[in-house]
Design an enzyme around this catalytic site. Structure first.
Site, PDB file in Angstrom:
ATOM      1  N   LYS A 189     -13.348   1.060  44.477  1.00 17.25           N
ATOM      2  CA  LYS A 189     -14.258   2.135  44.904  1.00 17.25           C
ATOM      3  C   LYS A 189     -13.420   3.412  44.955  1.00 17.25           C
ATOM      4  O   LYS A 189     -13.349   4.106  45.982  1.00 17.25           O
ATOM      5  CB  LYS A 189     -14.875   1.761  46.272  1.00 17.25           C
ATOM      6  CG  LYS A 189     -15.995   2.654  46.734  1.00 17.25           C
ATOM      7  CD  LYS A 189     -17.297   2.476  45.975  1.00 17.25           C
ATOM      8  CE  LYS A 189     -18.285   3.565  46.388  1.00 17.25           C
ATOM      9  NZ  LYS A 189     -19.506   3.569  45.564  1.00 17.25           N
ATOM     10  N   ASP A 221     -19.954  -0.987  42.980  1.00 17.72           N
ATOM     11  CA  ASP A 221     -21.424  -0.954  43.006  1.00 17.72           C
ATOM     12  C   ASP A 221     -21.986  -1.166  41.598  1.00 17.72           C
ATOM     13  O   ASP A 221     -22.882  -1.982  41.377  1.00 17.72           O
ATOM     14  CB  ASP A 221     -21.958   0.342  43.653  1.00 17.72           C
ATOM     15  CG  ASP A 221     -21.306   1.622  43.137  1.00 17.72           C
ATOM     16  OD1 ASP A 221     -20.345   1.540  42.343  1.00 17.72           O
ATOM     17  OD2 ASP A 221     -21.766   2.714  43.534  1.00 17.72           O
ATOM     18  N   ASP A 245     -15.100 -11.347  47.635  1.00 16.26           N
ATOM     19  CA  ASP A 245     -15.947 -12.260  48.411  1.00 16.26           C
ATOM     20  C   ASP A 245     -17.400 -12.073  47.987  1.00 16.26           C
ATOM     21  O   ASP A 245     -18.119 -13.032  47.701  1.00 16.26           O
ATOM     22  CB  ASP A 245     -15.768 -11.969  49.905  1.00 16.26           C
ATOM     23  CG  ASP A 245     -16.622 -12.870  50.778  1.00 16.26           C
ATOM     24  OD1 ASP A 245     -16.672 -14.079  50.503  1.00 16.26           O
ATOM     25  OD2 ASP A 245     -17.244 -12.355  51.731  1.00 16.26           O
ATOM     26  N   ASP A 249     -19.838 -14.670  45.256  1.00 14.93           N
ATOM     27  CA  ASP A 249     -21.114 -15.290  45.642  1.00 14.93           C
ATOM     28  C   ASP A 249     -22.240 -14.823  44.711  1.00 14.93           C
ATOM     29  O   ASP A 249     -23.097 -15.608  44.309  1.00 14.93           O
ATOM     30  CB  ASP A 249     -21.507 -14.923  47.086  1.00 14.93           C
ATOM     31  CG  ASP A 249     -21.070 -15.975  48.103  1.00 14.93           C
ATOM     32  OD1 ASP A 249     -19.976 -16.546  47.922  1.00 14.93           O
ATOM     33  OD2 ASP A 249     -21.815 -16.216  49.079  1.00 14.93           O
TER      34      ASP A 249
HETATM   35  C1  IPM Z   1     -15.239 -17.311  51.565  1.00 13.43           C
HETATM   36  C2  IPM Z   1     -15.793 -17.088  52.946  1.00 13.43           C
HETATM   37  C3  IPM Z   1     -14.707 -16.591  53.874  1.00 13.43           C
HETATM   38  C4  IPM Z   1     -14.231 -15.241  53.354  1.00 13.43           C
HETATM   39  C5  IPM Z   1     -15.074 -16.457  55.358  1.00 13.43           C
HETATM   40  C6  IPM Z   1     -15.723 -17.699  55.899  1.00 13.43           C
HETATM   41  C7  IPM Z   1     -13.870 -16.122  56.183  1.00 13.43           C
HETATM   42  O1  IPM Z   1     -16.892 -16.241  52.911  1.00 13.43           O
HETATM   43  O2  IPM Z   1     -14.254 -18.054  51.426  1.00 13.43           O
HETATM   44  O3  IPM Z   1     -15.796 -16.781  50.603  1.00 13.43           O
HETATM   45  O4  IPM Z   1     -14.883 -14.223  53.610  1.00 13.43           O
HETATM   46  O5  IPM Z   1     -13.197 -15.211  52.700  1.00 13.43           O
HETATM   47 MN    MN Z   2     -17.588 -15.855  50.859  1.00 14.95          MN
END
Ligand code: IPM
Ligand code: MN
Ligand code: NAD
Length: 358
Positions: A189, A221, A245, A249
């Protein structure tokens, strides 16, 4: 010498999925005539309840004395009111810091068999194969000062990186890109944050050591959008801790379920292996969890810590085969056409072992 694996199964679905991954590893080691010694220790909520701390000393000592640590997941709704340093997640962050691995490798890939599972069109995700390299020991997660000052009603965290911390993770990302399609996308960013300007300048500087790798920079973004629009454009994606992170996901959408994604953390004293997903309290204890992310994480143990590349590849092939055969856990059966056989967590683990001939 036997391979020493420490298992910290943790909370929620952690024990359910880890059990299946360990059973696969034990079978693979036995077939290869190699010894594996599996030790189990507590971490997270289960450790808070039993040991009054999310990372007991004997868990840490066992981790440091092992060849690899396989972690399930930590966290539970009953701990949500606790401050960050007392929560199950604090145990995970502490073991990451103590083991010292700073490069968290999170592959995200499209399985042709799971294309029907993704809300993205098949022609968008087809062939997507991304390796996120997420910096794991810096940024907002570990920067100080950090505080919630209840009397003034303010709270703050610190996003901090040093040049050395960026250089070391960038080098790993470039090296991995050299073995893949030689493209590296660095996410930041830098239009707003000084720490991202340092990040970008340092990655640019490290790039000079890797002239065969094409480097591009993206703002986080825009990257969140590009990943969904054109996931095939990306090879290695290098990010700081929080951005990685979030984007990893998000990339579960490419694969079709968060329950499919593995990770390996390298660069420290002992490598740490965790599926990307969490403890999933909404489905815990019901046999609904997908163990394939944990099993694929086991494949990364074989590859990155046990020197068993062909066995790692065989586990990955077995997972594909099981999907090809039409077996699904409920997260993978959503919206899918009939004809799939929906299995419990334990049945799915057993199916992978069966296909492996274990
Ligand atoms: C991950 C999880 C962890 C992170 C949390 C639970 C501390 O979300 O491993 O992706 O944010 O690293
Ligand atoms: Mn995570
Ligand atoms: P989550 O990853 O646990 O779950 C998100 C969604 O994905 C849920 O609907 C869940 O049912 C589903 N899901 C996750 N893994 C699955 C699997 N293997 N099979 C089928 N479905 C699966 O994230 P969350 O709900 O935001 O967090 C729950 C807890 O987990 C929180 O305490 C969080 O801090 C923790 N967490 C821990 C880790 C870790 O220990 N490595 C990682 C992420 C979140």
């Amino acid at each position: 010498m036997a391979f020493r694996l420490l298992v910290t199964a943790g909370d929620g679905i952690g024990p359910e999925v880890t059990r299946e991954a360990v059973a696969v590893l034990q079978g693979v080691f036995a077939r290869a005539d190699q010894q594996i010694v599996v030790t189990e220790k507590r971490i997270g909520g289960v450790a808070i309840v039993n040991d009054k701390t999310p990372l007991p000393q004997d868990t840490l000592a066992a981790a440091l004395a092992s060849d690899a640590v396989l972690l399930g997941a930590v966290g539970g709704n009953e701990f949500n009111a606790l401050p960050p340093d007392k929560r199950p997640e604090a145990g995970l962050l502490a073991i990451r810091a103590e083991l010292g691995g700073f490069a968290n490798l999170r592959p995200a890939f499209a399985f042709p068999e799971l294309a029907v599972n993704s809300p993205l069109r098949t022609e968008v995700i087809d062939g997507a194969d991304i390796l996120f390299v997420r910096e794991l020991l810096g940024g907002l997660y570990f920067g100080t000062p950090r505080e919630w000052n209840r009397s003034t009603g303010e709270a703050w965290n610190t996003m901090r990186y040093s040049r050395g911390e960026v250089q070391r993770v960038a080098r790993i990302a470039f090296q991995l890109a050299q073995k893949r399609r030689r493209k590296l996308t660095s996410v930041d960013k830098a239009n707003v944050l000084e720490v991202s300007q340092l990040w970008r300048a340092t990655v640019q500087e490290v790039a000079a050591e890797f002239p065969d790798v094409t480097l591009e920079h993206q703002y986080v973004d825009a990257m969140a959008m590009h990943l969904m629009n054109q996931p095939r454009n990306y090879d290695v994606v290098l990010t700081e801790n929080l951005f990685g992170d979030i984007l990893s996901d998000e990339s579960a959408v490419i694969t079709g379920s968060l329950g499919m994604l593995p990770s390996a953390t390298i660069g420290g004293k002992v490598n740490l292996y965790e599926p990307v997903h969490g403890s999933a309290p909404d489905i815990a204890g019901k046999g609904l969890a997908n163990p394939l992310g944990a099993i694929l994480t086991g494949a990364l143990v074989l590859r990155h810590s046990a020197g068993m590349e062909s066995e790692a590849a065989s586990v990955e092939t077995a997972v594909r085969k099981v999907l090809e055969m039409g077996f699904r856990t409920p997260d993978l059966a959503r919206g899918a056409a009939s004809g799939f056989r929906v299995l419990t967590t334990a049945e799915m683990g057993a199916k992978v072992r069966e296909v492996l001939g274990l």
